[in-house]
Design a protein around this motif. Sequence first.
Motif, PDB file in Angstrom:
ATOM      1  N   GLY A  69       0.793  -1.235   0.000  1.00  0.00           N
ATOM      2  CA  GLY A  69       0.000   0.000   0.000  1.00  0.00           C
ATOM      3  C   GLY A  69       0.816   1.271   0.000  1.00  0.00           C
ATOM      4  N   SER A  70       2.148   1.153   0.073  1.00  0.00           N
ATOM      5  CA  SER A  70       2.981   2.364   0.114  1.00  0.00           C
ATOM      6  C   SER A  70       2.950   3.126  -1.214  1.00  0.00           C
ATOM      7  CB  SER A  70       4.421   2.020   0.494  1.00  0.00           C
ATOM      8  OG  SER A  70       4.928   1.013  -0.352  1.00  0.00           O
ATOM      9  N   THR A  71       2.612   2.416  -2.315  1.00  0.00           N
ATOM     10  CA  THR A  71       2.546   3.089  -3.615  1.00  0.00           C
ATOM     11  C   THR A  71       1.428   4.128  -3.657  1.00  0.00           C
ATOM     12  OG1 THR A  71       1.157   1.321  -4.487  1.00  0.00           O
ATOM     13  CG2 THR A  71       3.500   1.167  -4.936  1.00  0.00           C
ATOM     14  N   PHE A  72       0.378   3.934  -2.846  1.00  0.00           N
ATOM     15  CA  PHE A  72      -0.758   4.864  -2.866  1.00  0.00           C
ATOM     16  C   PHE A  72      -0.367   6.263  -2.401  1.00  0.00           C
ATOM     17  CE2 PHE A  72      -2.958   0.690  -2.269  1.00  0.00           C
ATOM     18  CZ  PHE A  72      -3.519   0.646  -3.536  1.00  0.00           C
ATOM     19  N   ILE A  73       0.627   6.337  -1.511  1.00  0.00           N
ATOM     20  CA  ILE A  73       1.111   7.646  -1.045  1.00  0.00           C
ATOM     21  C   ILE A  73       1.668   8.425  -2.231  1.00  0.00           C
ATOM     22  CG2 ILE A  73       2.778   8.839   0.437  1.00  0.00           C
ATOM     23  CD1 ILE A  73       2.799   6.294   2.188  1.00  0.00           C
ATOM     24  N   PHE A  74       2.468   7.752  -3.043  1.00  0.00           N
ATOM     25  CA  PHE A  74       3.136   8.431  -4.158  1.00  0.00           C
ATOM     26  C   PHE A  74       2.187   8.692  -5.326  1.00  0.00           C
ATOM     27  CE2 PHE A  74       6.278   5.847  -1.854  1.00  0.00           C
ATOM     28  CZ  PHE A  74       7.032   6.885  -1.326  1.00  0.00           C
ATOM     29  N   ILE A  75       1.186   7.816  -5.504  1.00  0.00           N
ATOM     30  CA  ILE A  75       0.166   8.069  -6.534  1.00  0.00           C
ATOM     31  C   ILE A  75      -0.668   9.286  -6.142  1.00  0.00           C
ATOM     32  CG2 ILE A  75      -1.939   7.166  -7.616  1.00  0.00           C
ATOM     33  CD1 ILE A  75      -0.633   4.365  -7.448  1.00  0.00           C
ATOM     34  N   SER A  76      -0.997   9.406  -4.856  1.00  0.00           N
ATOM     35  CA  SER A  76      -1.751  10.572  -4.360  1.00  0.00           C
ATOM     36  C   SER A  76      -0.933  11.844  -4.513  1.00  0.00           C
ATOM     37  CB  SER A  76      -2.129  10.380  -2.889  1.00  0.00           C
ATOM     38  OG  SER A  76      -2.850   9.195  -2.717  1.00  0.00           O
ATOM     39  N   LEU A  77       0.362  11.747  -4.221  1.00  0.00           N
ATOM     40  CA  LEU A  77       1.263  12.889  -4.370  1.00  0.00           C
ATOM     41  C   LEU A  77       1.330  13.331  -5.829  1.00  0.00           C
ATOM     42  CD1 LEU A  77       3.393  14.625  -2.786  1.00  0.00           C
ATOM     43  CD2 LEU A  77       5.083  12.940  -3.509  1.00  0.00           C
ATOM     44  N   PHE A  78       1.460  12.366  -6.735  1.00  0.00           N
ATOM     45  CA  PHE A  78       1.475  12.646  -8.176  1.00  0.00           C
ATOM     46  C   PHE A  78       0.187  13.342  -8.608  1.00  0.00           C
ATOM     47  CE2 PHE A  78       0.020  11.226 -12.366  1.00  0.00           C
ATOM     48  CZ  PHE A  78       1.051  11.663 -13.182  1.00  0.00           C
ATOM     49  N   SER A  79      -0.961  12.829  -8.133  1.00  0.00           N
ATOM     50  CA  SER A  79      -2.266  13.386  -8.512  1.00  0.00           C
ATOM     51  C   SER A  79      -2.415  14.822  -8.028  1.00  0.00           C
ATOM     52  CB  SER A  79      -3.405  12.540  -7.930  1.00  0.00           C
ATOM     53  OG  SER A  79      -3.238  11.196  -8.261  1.00  0.00           O
ATOM     54  N   LEU A  80      -2.002  15.081  -6.784  1.00  0.00           N
ATOM     55  CA  LEU A  80      -2.120  16.428  -6.207  1.00  0.00           C
ATOM     56  C   LEU A  80      -1.288  17.430  -7.002  1.00  0.00           C
ATOM     57  CD1 LEU A  80      -2.976  18.314  -3.797  1.00  0.00           C
ATOM     58  CD2 LEU A  80      -0.842  17.634  -2.710  1.00  0.00           C
ATOM     59  N   ILE A  81      -0.036  17.079  -7.288  1.00  0.00           N
ATOM     60  CA  ILE A  81       0.842  18.003  -8.015  1.00  0.00           C
ATOM     61  C   ILE A  81       0.355  18.192  -9.449  1.00  0.00           C
ATOM     62  CG2 ILE A  81       3.205  18.382  -8.827  1.00  0.00           C
ATOM     63  CD1 ILE A  81       4.141  16.749  -6.388  1.00  0.00           C
ATOM     64  N   PHE A 213       8.698  14.309  -9.462  1.00  0.00           N
ATOM     65  CA  PHE A 213       8.597  14.502  -8.009  1.00  0.00           C
ATOM     66  C   PHE A 213       8.198  13.191  -7.331  1.00  0.00           C
ATOM     67  CE2 PHE A 213       7.117  15.926  -3.948  1.00  0.00           C
ATOM     68  CZ  PHE A 213       7.733  17.139  -3.697  1.00  0.00           C
ATOM     69  N   ALA A 214       7.179  12.516  -7.900  1.00  0.00           N
ATOM     70  CA  ALA A 214       6.694  11.264  -7.301  1.00  0.00           C
ATOM     71  C   ALA A 214       7.730  10.148  -7.418  1.00  0.00           C
ATOM     72  CB  ALA A 214       5.385  10.849  -7.970  1.00  0.00           C
ATOM     73  N   VAL A 215       8.404  10.045  -8.568  1.00  0.00           N
ATOM     74  CA  VAL A 215       9.395   8.980  -8.779  1.00  0.00           C
ATOM     75  C   VAL A 215      10.604   9.167  -7.860  1.00  0.00           C
ATOM     76  CG1 VAL A 215      11.096   8.093 -10.428  1.00  0.00           C
ATOM     77  CG2 VAL A 215       8.740   8.339 -11.121  1.00  0.00           C
ATOM     78  N   LEU A 216      11.093  10.415  -7.742  1.00  0.00           N
ATOM     79  CA  LEU A 216      12.248  10.657  -6.869  1.00  0.00           C
ATOM     80  C   LEU A 216      11.889  10.382  -5.407  1.00  0.00           C
ATOM     81  CD1 LEU A 216      13.858  13.849  -8.450  1.00  0.00           C
ATOM     82  CD2 LEU A 216      14.766  11.548  -8.426  1.00  0.00           C
ATOM     83  N   SER A 217      10.672  10.738  -4.996  1.00  0.00           N
ATOM     84  CA  SER A 217      10.224  10.435  -3.629  1.00  0.00           C
ATOM     85  C   SER A 217      10.192   8.926  -3.403  1.00  0.00           C
ATOM     86  CB  SER A 217       8.822  11.005  -3.381  1.00  0.00           C
ATOM     87  OG  SER A 217       8.798  12.380  -3.594  1.00  0.00           O
ATOM     88  N   THR A 218       9.748   8.174  -4.431  1.00  0.00           N
ATOM     89  CA  THR A 218       9.717   6.708  -4.342  1.00  0.00           C
ATOM     90  C   THR A 218      11.130   6.144  -4.226  1.00  0.00           C
ATOM     91  OG1 THR A 218       7.824   6.794  -5.844  1.00  0.00           O
ATOM     92  CG2 THR A 218       8.742   4.641  -5.409  1.00  0.00           C
ATOM     93  N   LEU A 219      12.072   6.690  -5.003  1.00  0.00           N
ATOM     94  CA  LEU A 219      13.457   6.223  -4.941  1.00  0.00           C
ATOM     95  C   LEU A 219      14.087   6.511  -3.587  1.00  0.00           C
ATOM     96  CD1 LEU A 219      14.702   7.299  -8.495  1.00  0.00           C
ATOM     97  CD2 LEU A 219      14.414   4.953  -7.663  1.00  0.00           C
ATOM     98  N   TYR A 220      13.796   7.702  -3.022  1.00  0.00           N
ATOM     99  CA  TYR A 220      14.322   8.029  -1.693  1.00  0.00           C
ATOM    100  C   TYR A 220      13.753   7.079  -0.638  1.00  0.00           C
ATOM    101  CZ  TYR A 220      15.784  12.405  -3.910  1.00  0.00           C
ATOM    102  OH  TYR A 220      16.354  13.337  -4.743  1.00  0.00           O
ATOM    103  N   SER A 221      12.488   6.693  -0.836  1.00  0.00           N
ATOM    104  CA  SER A 221      11.853   5.758   0.093  1.00  0.00           C
ATOM    105  C   SER A 221      12.471   4.357  -0.001  1.00  0.00           C
ATOM    106  CB  SER A 221      10.343   5.669  -0.207  1.00  0.00           C
ATOM    107  OG  SER A 221       9.735   4.641   0.509  1.00  0.00           O
ATOM    108  N   SER A 222      12.777   3.937  -1.253  1.00  0.00           N
ATOM    109  CA  SER A 222      13.332   2.584  -1.447  1.00  0.00           C
ATOM    110  C   SER A 222      14.735   2.465  -0.871  1.00  0.00           C
ATOM    111  CB  SER A 222      13.357   2.244  -2.941  1.00  0.00           C
ATOM    112  OG  SER A 222      14.267   3.051  -3.633  1.00  0.00           O
ATOM    113  N   GLU A 223      15.447   3.583  -0.758  1.00  0.00           N
ATOM    114  CA  GLU A 223      16.820   3.539  -0.235  1.00  0.00           C
ATOM    115  C   GLU A 223      16.888   3.224   1.266  1.00  0.00           C
ATOM    116  OE1 GLU A 223      19.160   6.941  -1.132  1.00  0.00           O
ATOM    117  OE2 GLU A 223      19.079   6.637  -3.298  1.00  0.00           O
TER     118      GLU A 223
END
Length: 225
Positions: A69-81, A213-223
């Motif tokens: 479910g962590s992907t939903f955070i970044f999908i929501s972030l993408f949608s908002l921006i 923005f969403a992809v870089l946030s996802t990469l920072y999270s995966s690290e």
Amino acid sequence: MMTNLFSVFDPSSSIFNISLNWMSVLLGVLLIPSMFWLLPSRHHILWNTLTLTLHKEFKTLLMPHGHNGSTFIFISLFSLILFNNFMGLFPYIFTSTSHLTLTLTLALPLWISFMMYGWINHTQHMFAHLVPQGTPAILMPFMVCIETISNVIRPGTLAVRLTANMIAGHLLLTLLGNTGPNLSSMLIGFLLITQIALLVLESAVAMIQSYVFAVLSTLYSSEVN
């Protein structure tokens, strides 16, 4: 009269000294028709396809260690921006993403939460990230400094990248639009074509920057996993 070149981006409309410009953040909700929630319309199919594609991509980036479910955070972030970037392309609508107030508010809490989670739960892994594999012993102190600085400036670069890209295009459109009254009828036609081309470019930038923005946030999270 403008006090400086960037004053066109300042929040100015208010009622009883209460700034209403930031209400534009919620305007994206009004774009979603009520039938979107009731019937599988074209809007519904298009948005479902987009979110499923993003979900698969973000899941790949987060790797098997990511929480469900962590992907939903970044999908929501993408949608908002994305909504806010597109709203800013319409006349007389305040572009909230062209201000660090909004972009830093999105980037900083995300980065802080990733860092806290990483340092508390995977301390050894986070220390290992400070020294890339194969670094000579003599360069290790310098690498630690460089990696620490690059890590600390991440929320700033995320926020500034989005803000600068939104301001640059809008500023160019504003400057070209202001020259219109002073041009001859022949040049106005050329100006209109240029403005339309820039508007198409800005539409592409609106989508690309929200995705970046969403992809870089996802990469920072995966690290930190």
